[in-house]
Design a protein around this motif. Sequence first.
Motif, short mmCIF file in Angstrom:
data_model
loop_
_atom_site.label_atom_id
_atom_site.label_comp_id
_atom_site.label_asym_id
_atom_site.label_seq_id
_atom_site.Cartn_x
_atom_site.Cartn_y
_atom_site.Cartn_z
N ASP A 10 22.01 28.02 13.30
CA ASP A 10 21.41 27.97 11.83
C ASP A 10 21.74 26.86 11.09
O ASP A 10 22.75 27.38 10.19
CB ASP A 10 22.32 29.79 11.29
CG ASP A 10 20.97 29.81 10.17
OD1 ASP A 10 19.96 28.76 10.26
OD2 ASP A 10 22.01 29.90 8.97
N ARG A 12 21.74 24.14 8.82
CA ARG A 12 21.46 23.27 7.67
C ARG A 12 21.57 21.97 7.50
O ARG A 12 23.01 21.66 7.41
CB ARG A 12 21.01 24.44 6.86
CG ARG A 12 20.41 25.65 6.95
CD ARG A 12 20.63 27.00 5.70
NE ARG A 12 20.27 27.67 6.62
CZ ARG A 12 18.69 28.44 6.96
NH1 ARG A 12 18.17 27.52 6.58
NH2 ARG A 12 18.90 29.53 7.02
N THR A 14 20.53 18.82 4.86
CA THR A 14 19.60 18.44 3.45
C THR A 14 19.98 16.90 2.73
O THR A 14 20.96 17.02 2.86
CB THR A 14 19.44 19.74 2.18
OG1 THR A 14 20.33 20.08 1.06
CG2 THR A 14 18.74 20.50 2.51
N ALA A 19 15.15 18.99 2.95
CA ALA A 19 15.11 20.27 4.26
C ALA A 19 15.15 19.52 5.43
O ALA A 19 13.89 19.23 5.29
CB ALA A 19 14.95 21.38 4.24
N LEU A 21 16.86 19.92 8.09
CA LEU A 21 17.22 20.79 9.25
C LEU A 21 17.60 22.37 9.15
O LEU A 21 18.03 22.61 7.48
CB LEU A 21 18.58 20.60 9.67
CG LEU A 21 18.65 19.53 11.06
CD1 LEU A 21 19.67 19.28 11.96
CD2 LEU A 21 17.13 19.26 11.78
N ASP A 22 16.36 23.39 8.92
CA ASP A 22 16.13 24.54 8.20
C ASP A 22 16.39 25.45 9.36
O ASP A 22 15.76 26.20 9.70
CB ASP A 22 14.91 25.19 7.24
CG ASP A 22 14.41 25.81 6.69
OD1 ASP A 22 15.39 26.27 6.68
OD2 ASP A 22 13.36 25.74 5.96
N GLY A 23 17.60 25.77 9.21
CA GLY A 23 18.10 26.65 9.79
C GLY A 23 18.49 27.32 11.71
O GLY A 23 17.61 27.90 12.29
N PRO A 57 27.10 19.38 8.84
CA PRO A 57 26.02 19.74 8.43
C PRO A 57 26.49 20.89 7.34
O PRO A 57 27.26 20.84 6.52
CB PRO A 57 25.95 21.12 9.51
CG PRO A 57 27.40 21.27 9.61
CD PRO A 57 28.35 20.24 10.17
N ASP A 58 25.18 21.11 6.14
CA ASP A 58 25.28 21.52 5.01
C ASP A 58 26.01 23.49 4.84
O ASP A 58 25.57 24.47 4.39
CB ASP A 58 23.76 21.32 4.26
CG ASP A 58 24.35 19.84 3.22
OD1 ASP A 58 25.21 19.59 3.44
OD2 ASP A 58 23.27 19.56 3.48
N GLY A 60 25.48 26.49 8.67
CA GLY A 60 25.70 26.78 9.56
C GLY A 60 27.07 26.06 10.61
O GLY A 60 27.99 25.93 9.95
N GLY A 212 11.89 20.38 10.21
CA GLY A 212 13.16 21.05 10.77
C GLY A 212 13.41 21.97 10.73
O GLY A 212 14.73 22.43 11.11
N LYS A 213 12.52 22.46 11.62
CA LYS A 213 12.35 23.72 12.55
C LYS A 213 12.63 23.56 13.40
O LYS A 213 11.01 23.06 13.85
CB LYS A 213 11.95 25.05 11.14
CG LYS A 213 11.75 25.17 10.13
CD LYS A 213 10.95 26.21 9.07
CE LYS A 213 11.47 26.56 8.12
NZ LYS A 213 12.45 28.05 8.27
#
Length: 324
Positions: A10, A12, A14, A19, A21-23, A57-58, A60, A212-213
């Motif tokens: 998970d 993330r 930004t 974003a 990377l989004d999860g 990472p922001d 996860g 990002g997904k």
Amino acid sequence: MTSAAVTVEDVRATYGTKAALDGVSLTIPRGSSFALLGPNGAGKTTLVNILCTLRRPDGGRAVVAGADVVRQPTKARRSIGVVFQDSSLDDRLSAWENLEFHGLVYGLAPKVRRERSAAVLALVELEDWRDEIVRSFSGGMRRRLEIARALLHEPEILFLDEPTVGLDAQTRQRIWQYLDQLRRERELTVLTTTHYIEEVESADMVCIIDHGKIIAQAPPDDLKAQYGTRWLHILPRDAAATAAILARYPNAQPLGSHSLALPADENAVTDAFLAEFRDSLSEVRFQEPTLESVFLSLTGRELRDRADGQRDAEKAAGKRGGRR
């Protein structure tokens, strides 16, 4: 290949309000070849930077060779080798001096540095140029030296961010031969991002990321079976023909500056298209399901949508000449 070399949970990231990377979650088995594909700006380099401890990472968690990249960054760095998209060699030093400096950074004893430097130079066929200044090297020679440097401290995991961009086909092939040899001999784990999709056709696992997904992740053959599309590649005679085709078939995908691709899984649709536009085409060919067609189907964009700057770099590499 039963244990994980890399685990991402998970994650993330930004940049301002965007974003990157989004999860994102993924697992890379030890000793495997893992390919990360995505259009420009999809988040590939951000993820690699996080795994290399160059960016936090922001949200996860990411674990590399058993080390948490946030809580144990030094331990993680000792287990990885990195070849960045942009060269990070010191071109004022010789090939041997670049390796010597890298060995000092990793605390290798003098005898170990000498032995390993000789070994990796032999691996990438640069032993005859060990004392030459890097500034005189061709693009292909620099790339091979960067790979040698990344392998000097015998990492468990090798990260390759666009490792062969701008190189000729022969040099790209030789680089992959080196890496395949190392994977067989040392159970090296290799994570690659690349625009040259044919380079990862034999990867153990391919992960496609966009906006990002992660949108798909499986072995290449499984991806082709599930998402692959048969395409009709066409070259309209002129701009008017292109406009007419796009107006009639809005699902056509641009390929480069002039060509188009149409889904061709249904023969009736293909027959109708050719009956209507046959005289407006300069070239027509079918393409069976490939990783490229998987990517096109999932993202709506061609993987080779490389920026003009990248194409310029390729041309410059070809004109630079120098040693090969």
